[in-house]
Design a protein around this motif. Structure first.
Motif, PDB file in Angstrom:
ATOM      1  N   ARG A 165       4.546  -1.351 -14.202  1.00  9.76           N
ATOM      2  CA  ARG A 165       5.438  -1.481 -13.041  1.00  9.76           C
ATOM      3  C   ARG A 165       6.812  -0.883 -13.328  1.00  9.76           C
ATOM      4  NH1 ARG A 165       3.337  -4.774  -9.024  1.00  9.76           N
ATOM      5  NH2 ARG A 165       1.635  -6.149  -9.689  1.00  9.76           N
ATOM      6  N   THR A 166       7.157  -0.710 -14.603  1.00 12.23           N
ATOM      7  CA  THR A 166       8.454  -0.118 -14.948  1.00 12.23           C
ATOM      8  C   THR A 166       8.403   1.403 -14.919  1.00 12.23           C
ATOM      9  OG1 THR A 166       8.002  -0.030 -17.349  1.00 12.23           O
ATOM     10  CG2 THR A 166       8.913  -2.078 -16.460  1.00 12.23           C
ATOM     11  N   LEU A 167       7.222   1.987 -14.750  1.00 12.63           N
ATOM     12  CA  LEU A 167       7.065   3.434 -14.763  1.00 12.63           C
ATOM     13  C   LEU A 167       7.065   3.980 -13.344  1.00 12.63           C
ATOM     14  CD1 LEU A 167       4.288   3.705 -17.502  1.00 12.63           C
ATOM     15  CD2 LEU A 167       6.776   3.729 -17.791  1.00 12.63           C
ATOM     16  N   ARG A 168       7.443   5.211 -13.196  1.00 13.92           N
ATOM     17  CA  ARG A 168       7.540   5.827 -11.879  1.00 13.92           C
ATOM     18  C   ARG A 168       6.175   6.363 -11.440  1.00 13.92           C
ATOM     19  NH1 ARG A 168       9.343   9.167 -15.721  1.00 13.92           N
ATOM     20  NH2 ARG A 168       8.465  11.277 -15.803  1.00 13.92           N
ATOM     21  N   GLY A 169       6.001   6.450 -10.115  1.00  8.02           N
ATOM     22  CA  GLY A 169       4.809   7.101  -9.572  1.00  8.02           C
ATOM     23  C   GLY A 169       3.555   6.261  -9.581  1.00  8.02           C
ATOM     24  N   ILE A 170       3.683   4.932  -9.728  1.00  3.67           N
ATOM     25  CA  ILE A 170       2.517   4.045  -9.756  1.00  3.67           C
ATOM     26  C   ILE A 170       2.697   2.950  -8.711  1.00  3.67           C
ATOM     27  CG2 ILE A 170       1.065   2.543 -11.158  1.00  3.67           C
ATOM     28  CD1 ILE A 170       2.143   3.893 -13.618  1.00  3.67           C
ATOM     29  N   ARG A 171       1.652   2.691  -7.941  1.00  2.02           N
ATOM     30  CA  ARG A 171       1.674   1.566  -7.009  1.00  2.02           C
ATOM     31  C   ARG A 171       0.501   0.656  -7.329  1.00  2.02           C
ATOM     32  NH1 ARG A 171       0.269   5.840  -3.033  1.00  2.02           N
ATOM     33  NH2 ARG A 171      -1.971   5.786  -2.655  1.00  2.02           N
ATOM     34  N   PHE A 172       0.595  -0.599  -6.881  1.00  2.00           N
ATOM     35  CA  PHE A 172      -0.431  -1.589  -7.190  1.00  2.00           C
ATOM     36  C   PHE A 172      -0.970  -2.209  -5.908  1.00  2.00           C
ATOM     37  CE2 PHE A 172       1.944  -1.199 -11.072  1.00  2.00           C
ATOM     38  CZ  PHE A 172       0.981  -1.316 -12.067  1.00  2.00           C
ATOM     39  N   SER A 173      -2.269  -2.436  -5.915  1.00  2.00           N
ATOM     40  CA  SER A 173      -2.929  -3.122  -4.814  1.00  2.00           C
ATOM     41  C   SER A 173      -3.490  -4.431  -5.363  1.00  2.00           C
ATOM     42  CB  SER A 173      -4.068  -2.259  -4.253  1.00  2.00           C
ATOM     43  OG  SER A 173      -4.776  -2.955  -3.250  1.00  2.00           O
ATOM     44  N   CYS A 174      -3.023  -5.549  -4.823  1.00  3.82           N
ATOM     45  CA  CYS A 174      -3.405  -6.860  -5.344  1.00  3.82           C
ATOM     46  C   CYS A 174      -4.196  -7.651  -4.297  1.00  3.82           C
ATOM     47  CB  CYS A 174      -2.169  -7.653  -5.756  1.00  3.82           C
ATOM     48  SG  CYS A 174      -1.184  -6.848  -7.044  1.00  3.82           S
ATOM     49  N   GLN A 182      -2.800   2.425  -8.903  1.00  2.00           N
ATOM     50  CA  GLN A 182      -3.126   3.705  -8.284  1.00  2.00           C
ATOM     51  C   GLN A 182      -1.888   4.582  -8.314  1.00  2.00           C
ATOM     52  OE1 GLN A 182      -4.498   3.588  -4.224  1.00  2.00           O
ATOM     53  NE2 GLN A 182      -5.318   5.654  -4.315  1.00  2.00           N
ATOM     54  N   MET A 183      -2.093   5.853  -8.643  1.00  2.00           N
ATOM     55  CA  MET A 183      -0.969   6.770  -8.689  1.00  2.00           C
ATOM     56  C   MET A 183      -0.485   7.065  -7.270  1.00  2.00           C
ATOM     57  SD  MET A 183      -0.831   6.808 -11.810  1.00  2.00           S
ATOM     58  CE  MET A 183      -1.868   6.456 -13.216  1.00  2.00           C
ATOM     59  N   ALA A 184       0.819   7.114  -7.105  1.00  2.00           N
ATOM     60  CA  ALA A 184       1.413   7.279  -5.771  1.00  2.00           C
ATOM     61  C   ALA A 184       1.004   8.596  -5.124  1.00  2.00           C
ATOM     62  CB  ALA A 184       2.934   7.182  -5.873  1.00  2.00           C
ATOM     63  N   ARG A 185       0.734   9.627  -5.926  1.00  2.00           N
ATOM     64  CA  ARG A 185       0.378  10.928  -5.372  1.00  2.00           C
ATOM     65  C   ARG A 185      -1.117  11.084  -5.139  1.00  2.00           C
ATOM     66  NH1 ARG A 185       2.845  15.255  -9.326  1.00  2.00           N
ATOM     67  NH2 ARG A 185       2.246  13.701 -10.881  1.00  2.00           N
TER      68      ARG A 185
END
Length: 252
Positions: A165-174, A182-185
């Protein structure tokens, strides 16, 4: 005040032609009481997975920062930890000197003399060892995002998701008490590939205990993924995990 990272006046941020290295942060870490340089202090950009240490003059140079806001954690033996968030423009060279408060003002002098590190210049993280040669090689390219065991312990991450969660370009589905990355791109439903100790493992990878992780590499898209991981899932991103249980690989 203990625990507060004090930023001293320095040269104003200015743009500099750093090429592919991106933006950078330069400066010194100084003892807030004595004004002496703090040797061997660690400066970590938690939002970028980058870190470095001060040299024998208390100076540091942290490059490879992307455009945006980055959070920095600063720590040193005998001092209260500090943190600060700074915004960077493309290829910006920002210069800041900072102060760290000694732990225990009444014993600051004794602490400094007892815990002073040897005057050896250190400008980068130490190598993780022979087993992690590929990790070190890829980290040196500046592609992808990287976290080490030191980063996990410094930030008290409890799960792999906490770290990512501290890294860029990553989103989470809970849903249902669990979260998937999942990668944002990447297109919806396009799951990243997990590589554990140089083997594909999409079952164990997402749930691996954080205490077992020694190194983490995250590539958010096909343009970031190294050639050895380029395959049909490269567009969905690749998450590479190094564990304590991995065996030493023989190299010819």
């Amino acid at each position: 005040m203990a625990g507060v990272l004090g930023w001293m006046l320095a040269a104003s941020p200015c743009a500099a032609p750093l090429g592919a290295q991106g933006a950078s942060l330069h400066g010194r870490i100084i003892d807030a009481t004595s004004g002496a340089p703090v040797v061997g202090a660690t400066i970590a950009a938690t939002t970028a997975g980058l870190s470095t240490r001060t040299d024998s003059a208390g100076r540091f140079n942290l490059g490879g920062l992307k455009v945006g806001i980055h959070r920095f954690l600063v720590s040193a033996s005998g001092y209260a930890r500090g943190s600060v968030s700074l915004a960077f423009a493309a290829r910006e060279r920002m210069e800041r000197d900072l102060e760290l408060e000694p732990l225990g003002a009444s014993t600051a002098t004794d602490t400094a003399s007892a815990q002073r590190l040897p005057n050896v210049a250190v400008t980068a993280d130490p190598a993780l060892g022979r087993r992690y040669l590929d990790f070190e090689r890829r980290r040196a390219t500046g592609r992808g995002q990287y976290l080490t065991r030191e980063d996990f312990e410094r930030n008290n991450f409890f799960t792999l998701q906490d770290a990512m969660r501290t890294l860029r370009g990553i989103r989470f589905s809970c849903a249902g008490g669990s979260c998937t990355a999942q990668m944002a791109r990447a297109p919806m439903g396009c799951a990243p590939e997990y590589i554990v100790d140089e083997r594909e493992d999409n079952a164990f990878g997402p749930t691996i205990p954080v205490r077992d992780i020694q190194g983490l590499e995250v590539y958010t898209g096909a343009s970031d993924v190294p050639g050895e991981f380029a395959g049909r899932h490269a567009g969905c991103g690749v998450i590479v995990i190094w564990t304590t249980a991995g065996r030493e690989l023989r190299r010819r």
